[in-house]
Design a protein around this motif. Structure first.
Motif, PDB file in Angstrom:
ATOM      1  N   VAL A 250      20.741   6.276   1.219  1.00  0.00           N
ATOM      2  CA  VAL A 250      19.774   5.164   0.644  1.00  0.00           C
ATOM      3  C   VAL A 250      19.116   5.329  -0.643  1.00  0.00           C
ATOM      4  O   VAL A 250      18.352   6.432  -0.488  1.00  0.00           O
ATOM      5  CB  VAL A 250      18.789   4.730   1.972  1.00  0.00           C
ATOM      6  N   ARG A 251      19.253   4.501  -1.412  1.00  0.00           N
ATOM      7  CA  ARG A 251      18.558   4.763  -2.679  1.00  0.00           C
ATOM      8  C   ARG A 251      17.052   4.333  -2.654  1.00  0.00           C
ATOM      9  O   ARG A 251      16.045   4.544  -3.334  1.00  0.00           O
ATOM     10  CB  ARG A 251      19.432   4.207  -3.926  1.00  0.00           C
ATOM     11  N   LYS A 252      16.870   2.928  -1.857  1.00  0.00           N
ATOM     12  CA  LYS A 252      15.514   2.392  -2.070  1.00  0.00           C
ATOM     13  C   LYS A 252      14.964   2.421  -0.544  1.00  0.00           C
ATOM     14  O   LYS A 252      15.934   2.334   0.377  1.00  0.00           O
ATOM     15  CB  LYS A 252      15.990   0.762  -2.450  1.00  0.00           C
ATOM     16  N   ARG A 253      13.565   2.158  -0.298  1.00  0.00           N
ATOM     17  CA  ARG A 253      12.997   2.042   0.786  1.00  0.00           C
ATOM     18  C   ARG A 253      11.727   1.577   0.627  1.00  0.00           C
ATOM     19  O   ARG A 253      11.227   1.527  -0.530  1.00  0.00           O
ATOM     20  CB  ARG A 253      12.785   3.526   1.366  1.00  0.00           C
ATOM     21  N   LEU A 254      11.012   0.957   1.684  1.00  0.00           N
ATOM     22  CA  LEU A 254       9.802   0.319   1.717  1.00  0.00           C
ATOM     23  C   LEU A 254       8.757   1.734   1.733  1.00  0.00           C
ATOM     24  O   LEU A 254       8.990   2.800   2.624  1.00  0.00           O
ATOM     25  CB  LEU A 254       9.350  -0.318   2.907  1.00  0.00           C
ATOM     26  N   MET A 255       8.045   1.706   0.814  1.00  0.00           N
ATOM     27  CA  MET A 255       6.870   2.750   0.654  1.00  0.00           C
ATOM     28  C   MET A 255       5.512   2.224   0.444  1.00  0.00           C
ATOM     29  O   MET A 255       5.188   1.135  -0.099  1.00  0.00           O
ATOM     30  CB  MET A 255       7.314   3.646  -0.489  1.00  0.00           C
ATOM     31  N   PRO A 256       4.527   3.120   0.711  1.00  0.00           N
ATOM     32  CA  PRO A 256       3.122   2.563   0.611  1.00  0.00           C
ATOM     33  C   PRO A 256       2.692   2.831  -0.634  1.00  0.00           C
ATOM     34  O   PRO A 256       3.369   3.579  -1.706  1.00  0.00           O
ATOM     35  CB  PRO A 256       2.087   3.433   1.622  1.00  0.00           C
ATOM     36  N   LEU A 257       1.780   2.142  -1.234  1.00  0.00           N
ATOM     37  CA  LEU A 257       0.994   2.078  -2.792  1.00  0.00           C
ATOM     38  C   LEU A 257      -0.479   2.229  -2.441  1.00  0.00           C
ATOM     39  O   LEU A 257      -0.913   1.043  -1.615  1.00  0.00           O
ATOM     40  CB  LEU A 257       1.644   0.594  -3.510  1.00  0.00           C
ATOM     41  N   ARG A 258      -1.215   2.903  -2.999  1.00  0.00           N
ATOM     42  CA  ARG A 258      -2.527   2.751  -2.913  1.00  0.00           C
ATOM     43  C   ARG A 258      -2.922   2.474  -4.409  1.00  0.00           C
ATOM     44  O   ARG A 258      -2.839   3.163  -5.372  1.00  0.00           O
ATOM     45  CB  ARG A 258      -3.198   4.311  -2.683  1.00  0.00           C
ATOM     46  N   PHE A 259      -3.588   1.070  -4.572  1.00  0.00           N
ATOM     47  CA  PHE A 259      -3.960   0.836  -5.762  1.00  0.00           C
ATOM     48  C   PHE A 259      -5.207   1.473  -6.190  1.00  0.00           C
ATOM     49  O   PHE A 259      -6.339   1.832  -5.385  1.00  0.00           O
ATOM     50  CB  PHE A 259      -4.371  -0.659  -5.485  1.00  0.00           C
ATOM     51  N   ILE A 260      -5.346   1.970  -7.248  1.00  0.00           N
ATOM     52  CA  ILE A 260      -6.425   2.455  -8.092  1.00  0.00           C
ATOM     53  C   ILE A 260      -7.657   1.697  -8.103  1.00  0.00           C
ATOM     54  O   ILE A 260      -8.783   2.147  -8.144  1.00  0.00           O
ATOM     55  CB  ILE A 260      -6.243   3.252  -9.493  1.00  0.00           C
ATOM     56  N   GLU A 261      -7.167   0.409  -8.519  1.00  0.00           N
ATOM     57  CA  GLU A 261      -8.539  -0.591  -8.641  1.00  0.00           C
ATOM     58  C   GLU A 261      -8.400  -1.591  -7.569  1.00  0.00           C
ATOM     59  O   GLU A 261      -7.180  -2.069  -7.235  1.00  0.00           O
ATOM     60  CB  GLU A 261      -8.170  -1.347  -9.958  1.00  0.00           C
ATOM     61  N   GLN A 262      -9.227  -1.786  -6.692  1.00  0.00           N
ATOM     62  CA  GLN A 262      -9.316  -2.703  -5.468  1.00  0.00           C
ATOM     63  C   GLN A 262      -9.139  -4.167  -6.128  1.00  0.00           C
ATOM     64  O   GLN A 262      -9.704  -4.512  -6.937  1.00  0.00           O
ATOM     65  CB  GLN A 262     -10.313  -2.389  -4.773  1.00  0.00           C
ATOM     66  N   ILE A 263      -8.224  -4.651  -5.303  1.00  0.00           N
ATOM     67  CA  ILE A 263      -7.833  -6.132  -5.599  1.00  0.00           C
ATOM     68  C   ILE A 263      -8.855  -6.976  -4.934  1.00  0.00           C
ATOM     69  O   ILE A 263      -9.197  -6.789  -3.852  1.00  0.00           O
ATOM     70  CB  ILE A 263      -6.182  -6.459  -5.289  1.00  0.00           C
ATOM     71  N   GLY A 264      -9.480  -7.876  -5.966  1.00  0.00           N
ATOM     72  CA  GLY A 264     -10.668  -8.801  -5.608  1.00  0.00           C
ATOM     73  C   GLY A 264      -9.929  -9.688  -4.659  1.00  0.00           C
ATOM     74  O   GLY A 264      -8.807  -9.995  -4.467  1.00  0.00           O
ATOM     75  N   ASN A 315      -1.671  -6.407 -13.658  1.00  0.00           N
ATOM     76  CA  ASN A 315      -2.507  -5.574 -14.374  1.00  0.00           C
ATOM     77  C   ASN A 315      -3.223  -4.465 -13.469  1.00  0.00           C
ATOM     78  O   ASN A 315      -4.509  -4.158 -13.864  1.00  0.00           O
ATOM     79  CB  ASN A 315      -3.905  -6.681 -14.596  1.00  0.00           C
ATOM     80  N   TYR A 316      -2.661  -4.059 -12.322  1.00  0.00           N
ATOM     81  CA  TYR A 316      -3.134  -3.134 -11.557  1.00  0.00           C
ATOM     82  C   TYR A 316      -2.040  -1.808 -11.792  1.00  0.00           C
ATOM     83  O   TYR A 316      -0.992  -2.029 -12.153  1.00  0.00           O
ATOM     84  CB  TYR A 316      -3.017  -3.512 -10.146  1.00  0.00           C
ATOM     85  N   THR A 317      -2.681  -0.770 -11.557  1.00  0.00           N
ATOM     86  CA  THR A 317      -2.059   0.626 -11.404  1.00  0.00           C
ATOM     87  C   THR A 317      -2.276   0.962  -9.969  1.00  0.00           C
ATOM     88  O   THR A 317      -3.028   0.925  -9.086  1.00  0.00           O
ATOM     89  CB  THR A 317      -2.768   1.664 -12.208  1.00  0.00           C
ATOM     90  N   ALA A 318      -1.115   1.532  -9.245  1.00  0.00           N
ATOM     91  CA  ALA A 318      -1.116   2.212  -7.819  1.00  0.00           C
ATOM     92  C   ALA A 318      -0.375   3.435  -7.899  1.00  0.00           C
ATOM     93  O   ALA A 318       0.407   3.932  -8.553  1.00  0.00           O
ATOM     94  CB  ALA A 318      -0.418   1.328  -7.013  1.00  0.00           C
ATOM     95  N   GLU A 319      -0.809   4.306  -6.795  1.00  0.00           N
ATOM     96  CA  GLU A 319      -0.333   5.665  -6.585  1.00  0.00           C
ATOM     97  C   GLU A 319       0.762   5.194  -5.656  1.00  0.00           C
ATOM     98  O   GLU A 319       0.370   4.662  -4.672  1.00  0.00           O
ATOM     99  CB  GLU A 319      -1.277   6.696  -6.038  1.00  0.00           C
TER     100      GLU A 319
END
Length: 338
Positions: A250-264, A315-319
């Motif tokens: 499997v090449r793709k999977r669902l993964m968590p993303l932690r946003f560096i800037e909290q989305i309003g 416009n957002y960045t995530a880990e």
């Protein structure tokens, strides 16, 4: 009626005893009514065999003592149509939990395969509500089970211990009664708390996060979440699922993303927003499937996402986070199916 009251009283004592015995585990525990869910009852002498031919998991687990099982319904091309938690209700009936928005579609899908089998379909949501009891800090709750014929039916989530427990209760058992039953150790919360907990873990649910006909079950971690049996007989979509498992990777999977800037609260990102590496020009490596506050979930090319570490969308960045519950022997990221 007297017997019903006695059973409810007995359950109340049992639950209170469990909470007192496991007070530490139930600190920071949320009780959430899942209003976005509905229950479809499938009953009759042929119900088990009927579902066996349609789901990714093995109905035989119920014969071995399982009370709840995770599974998916696929199309004939092996792509996900609907995800479901399936509950053993009584000897010849099962409850299928699904997203409210796909209830009618799931019923039509099942009806296509009913033919002359001894099966009945009923909307069990007319009499029952679905709740989740979940830790807000992603720590496992004690595994507890209740008599399926009682007023409060509690099932350990079969996917991950961190997802807590499901409660199926009669409609007349409202939030006030439940919170009084559990006491101060459990706090009533809205459904975003459950979504947030799922996104932190990287678990998708429903058509918004698992668009019908758009992905394979292994891409949305159905195998890692104990939702696929590779030893049972044939079912709709089985051939391609088995081929990916046995000969592909499997090449793709669902993964968590932690946003560096909290989305309003008033801000928004499109659900299908393209995800790209933050530091190079590899181009699109995935799509966003959902977000709550500072956590989201995306379908990502694993190798590229892990190498990038940090990604951008709008416009957002995530880990990018590799879930701790993924098996260590997770396959390398490639797939031979289009």
């Amino acid at each position: 009626m007297f017997r019903q009251v006695n059973r409810l009283f007995a359950q109340t004592c049992i639950v209170r005893g469990i909470l007192q015995h496991s007070r530490n585990e139930f600190c920071s525990t949320a009780l959430v009514q899942l209003r976005s869910k509905k229950l479809l009852k499938v009953s009759g002498a042929d119900a088990s065999d009927f579902l066996q031919g349609l789901i990714t998991n093995d109905m035989g687990h119920f014969n071995d003592g399982a009370k709840c099982m995770y599974a998916m319904f696929l199309n004939n091309k092996g792509r996900v149509l609907y995800d479901s938690l399936i509950y053993k209700w009584d000897e010849n009936s099962f409850l299928l939990e699904c997203q409210r928005s796909v209830f009618d579609s799931l019923l039509r899908h099942l009806s296509l395969y009913k033919l002359k089998r001894n099966i009945l379909f009923d909307d069990a949501s007319a009499g029952y509500d679905v709740w989740t009891l979940i830790s807000t800090v992603n720590t496992p709750l004690p595994e507890i089970t209740f008599d399926p014929k009682s007023h409060i039916n509690l099932f350990a989530d079969p996917r991950l211990k961190e997802l807590g427990c499901r409660l199926i209760t009669i409609n007349s058992l409202d939030a006030a009664t439940l919170t009084e039953l559990f006491g101060k150790n459990v706090i009533l919360k809205d459904e975003d708390v459950y979504r947030y907990a799922r996104y932190k873990l990287g678990v998708g649910e429903g058509p918004d996060e698992l668009p019908p006909g758009a992905c394979f079950p292994l891409e949305v971690n159905c195998d890692y979440l104990h939702g696929v049996s590779f030893h049972k007989g044939c079912y709709v979509g089985q051939e391609l699922t088995a081929r990916i498992h046995h000969t592909g990777v499997v090449r793709k999977r669902l993964m968590p993303l932690r946003f560096i800037e909290q989305i309003g609260v008033l801000e928004n990102i499109d659900k299908e927003e393209a995800i790209v590496p933050a530091r190079n020009s590899k181009g699109k490596i995935g799509v966003l499937r959902g977000f709550v506050q500072d956590f989201g979930i995306g379908l990502l090319r694993i190798k590229d996402a892990i190498e990038a570490g940090t990604v951008k969308m709008s416009n957002y960045t995530a880990e990018v986070i590799k879930p701790s519950w993924w098996p260590v022997e997770a396959p390398k990221e490639k797939i031979n199916v289009t």
